[in-house]
Design a protein around this motif. Structure first.
Motif, PDB file in Angstrom:
ATOM      1  N   PRO A  92      25.298  -1.823 -14.978  1.00 44.68           N
ATOM      2  CA  PRO A  92      24.169  -0.918 -15.226  1.00 44.68           C
ATOM      3  C   PRO A  92      23.715  -0.953 -16.688  1.00 44.68           C
ATOM      4  O   PRO A  92      24.527  -1.121 -17.605  1.00 44.68           O
ATOM      5  N   LEU A  93      22.418  -0.799 -16.904  1.00 47.28           N
ATOM      6  CA  LEU A  93      21.857  -0.900 -18.245  1.00 47.28           C
ATOM      7  C   LEU A  93      22.486   0.093 -19.216  1.00 47.28           C
ATOM      8  O   LEU A  93      22.692  -0.230 -20.395  1.00 47.28           O
ATOM      9  N   ALA A  94      22.783   1.303 -18.727  1.00 46.57           N
ATOM     10  CA  ALA A  94      23.387   2.306 -19.607  1.00 46.57           C
ATOM     11  C   ALA A  94      24.756   1.828 -20.095  1.00 46.57           C
ATOM     12  O   ALA A  94      25.093   1.970 -21.277  1.00 46.57           O
ATOM     13  N   ARG A  95      25.538   1.267 -19.203  1.00 41.01           N
ATOM     14  CA  ARG A  95      26.851   0.740 -19.577  1.00 41.01           C
ATOM     15  C   ARG A  95      26.696  -0.503 -20.456  1.00 41.01           C
ATOM     16  O   ARG A  95      27.456  -0.696 -21.425  1.00 41.01           O
ATOM     17  N   ALA A  96      25.718  -1.356 -20.140  1.00 44.42           N
ATOM     18  CA  ALA A  96      25.476  -2.544 -20.957  1.00 44.42           C
ATOM     19  C   ALA A  96      25.170  -2.156 -22.397  1.00 44.42           C
ATOM     20  O   ALA A  96      25.682  -2.772 -23.352  1.00 44.42           O
ATOM     21  N   TYR A  97      24.347  -1.129 -22.574  1.00 44.32           N
ATOM     22  CA  TYR A  97      24.019  -0.679 -23.924  1.00 44.32           C
ATOM     23  C   TYR A  97      25.261  -0.187 -24.656  1.00 44.32           C
ATOM     24  O   TYR A  97      25.466  -0.494 -25.841  1.00 44.32           O
ATOM     25  N   ASP A 133      22.124   4.138 -12.726  1.00 44.41           N
ATOM     26  CA  ASP A 133      22.419   3.038 -11.807  1.00 44.41           C
ATOM     27  C   ASP A 133      21.503   1.836 -12.002  1.00 44.41           C
ATOM     28  O   ASP A 133      21.725   0.790 -11.389  1.00 44.41           O
ATOM     29  N   ALA A 134      20.475   1.952 -12.836  1.00 45.06           N
ATOM     30  CA  ALA A 134      19.519   0.856 -13.017  1.00 45.06           C
ATOM     31  C   ALA A 134      20.202  -0.354 -13.639  1.00 45.06           C
ATOM     32  O   ALA A 134      20.953  -0.225 -14.611  1.00 45.06           O
ATOM     33  N   VAL A 135      19.927  -1.536 -13.087  1.00 42.10           N
ATOM     34  CA  VAL A 135      20.500  -2.776 -13.624  1.00 42.10           C
ATOM     35  C   VAL A 135      19.424  -3.747 -14.075  1.00 42.10           C
ATOM     36  O   VAL A 135      19.743  -4.780 -14.673  1.00 42.10           O
TER      37      VAL A 135
END
Length: 438
Positions: free
Chosen positions: A347-352, A419-421
């Motif tokens: 997920p983008l939030a985790r990627a950041y 949840d956005a990827v």
């Protein structure tokens, strides 16, 4: 496994000849990883859809077989049953189990491939321009300054990554492949577009080619004053560093690199490293040294891949090591919307958070890296952070590159979604539409 030892010099070893392993070797190799017969069958089923290729160097030097199949390098190159929907794996496994005709297996595999978005970001529809009497095979022009070219002889790799967004190049379907071999057409196109300042040779892997073949593509460009750089996209430093040390044409290849630099071009060697272990063997250190001695600049990039490198300590280690070796960290990508994205995406939030944690722990010399970056249809979108603005939690974003150059560098916002990827999962914040939507 041979590791870098600070006390030991990097020496030129005699090496071995290149030996590839393909799907016909899967049972032998997966048995070594401890897979059961049923698991081996499922692996072969996935390999009917997604390509598999590795080599002796990866097997002997990079994979920790005592940890397989959980070892990150094993997962980097070997198909896994859960990379595809369970019902598809079950159907393909059943076909293989009953030894169905090859045509039936191929048709079933193709049906699965077509559900995997084989050409993301408009590669076939939007990126291939018309020129002269039609389109130039193997040429893409998405951003004003950069032309991508896919040499016909470079449409394979020393080993395939399971996450690769160019997987469709390797499955043997002509209508999915991008490839060209007309160097005059390439030169004419660049000359007709003075905005082009960089040509990127990609594939596959451009470094699968021998020096005489690569020279045939590169040399016609060297007298074009408009060109500032020639780029080579490759994972060869990770998967076959012998290419630049012990291969028969290693010295000639490095001589070609020197010729590019002497012609006044920046030779940008775009090296893909996905895990710190790929940097450990001494032959990599020697290959990097020899490439840098030509005047080429090695820039490093990789996507964030779940189960392989989704840990900030992994990225911190890679960036520190790359900087110490004289390479320039360049891109931290988000896994693209193709192939087994559901399996690999973070997920983008985790990627950041992974990016920020690693980034804050390295020196400014390593902070040349940009990300998390999505190579989406409108351009390269960077996630700059998660903010609370006007009572709303949002992603802050900007374009690093864009089809519409006016959008580059301009911030915009998307509603926060844990949840956005991918860009398509996001909705605009503080506006009715994103700036790239018309």
């Amino acid at each position: 496994m041979t590791l870098v030892n600070d006390a030991a010099p990097a020496v030129r070893s005699t090496g071995r000849k290149f030996r590839a392993f393909t799907a016909k070797h899967l049972d032998e190799l997966t048995a070594r990883a401890g897979l059961s017969p049923e698991q081996q069958l499922e692996t072969r089923a996935v390999a009917t859809v997604l390509p598999f290729r590795t080599n002796q160097y990866v097997i002997d030097e990079l994979i920790d077989w005592s940890a397989a199949p959980e070892d990150p390098i094993y997962r980097l190159v070997f198909p896994m049953a859960d990379m595809l929907p369970a019902e598809d794996v079950a159907h393909l496994s059943d076909l293989l189990r009953r030894e169905a005709p090859k045509a039936e297996v191929d048709a079933a595999a193709r049906a699965v491939r077509m559900k995997l978005n084989p050409h993301p970001a408009g590669q076939m529809e939007l990126n291939i321009p018309s020129f002269g009497d039609g389109k130039i095979p193997g040429l893409q022009h998405k951003y004003d300054e950069t032309v991508l070219y896919f040499p016909k002889q470079g449409q394979t790799c020393h080993a395939y990554c399971t996450y690769c967004f160019r997987w469709a190049q390797f499955v043997g379907e002509a209508d999915l492949k991008m490839a060209g071999d007309d160097t005059q057409q390439l030169r004419d196109y660049v000359l007709a577009h003075p905005e082009v300042t960089s040509v990127l040779f990609t594939g596959g892997d451009a470094m699968i080619m021998g020096e005489p073949v690569l020279r045939r593509y590169v040399e016609p460009l060297l007298d074009l004053e408009q060109l500032e750089s020639i780029r080579i996209g490759t994972k060869s430093l990770a998967y076959w560093p012998q290419k630049f040390v012990t291969d028969p044409d290693a010295d000639a290849m490095l001589g070609l690199f020197e010729q590019v630099v002497e012609a006044g071009k920046n030779l940008a060697f775009m090296a893909h490293f996905t895990h710190p272990r790929e940097l450990e063997p001494l032959v990599v250190t020697e290959a990097v040294r020899r490439i840098r001695d030509t005047g080429a600049v090695i820039r490093t990039q990789a996507p964030l891949i779940r189960t392989i490198n989704d840990d900030p300590a992994v990225w911190e280690s890679m960036w520190r090591t790359q900087t110490r070796m004289g390479m320039v960290p360049y891109y931290f990508f988000v896994e693209r919307d193709t192939g087994p994205q559901d399996y690999f995406a973070v997920p983008l939030a985790r990627a950041y958070e992974i990016f920020r944690t690693a980034y804050q722990n390295v020196s400014g010399l390593s902070r040349t890296v940009r990300g998390p970056s999505m190579s989406a249809t409108p351009g390269k979108v960077c996630v700059d952070g998660v903010l609370d603005l006007m009572g709303e939690k949002v992603f802050a974003l900007h374009f690093i590159q864009a089809r519409n150059a006016d959008l580059v560098g301009k911030p915009f916002f998307a509603k926060y979604d844990p949840d956005a990827v991918w860009l398509d999962d996001l909705k605009p914040a503080f506006a009715d539409r994103f700036p790239f939507e018309v």
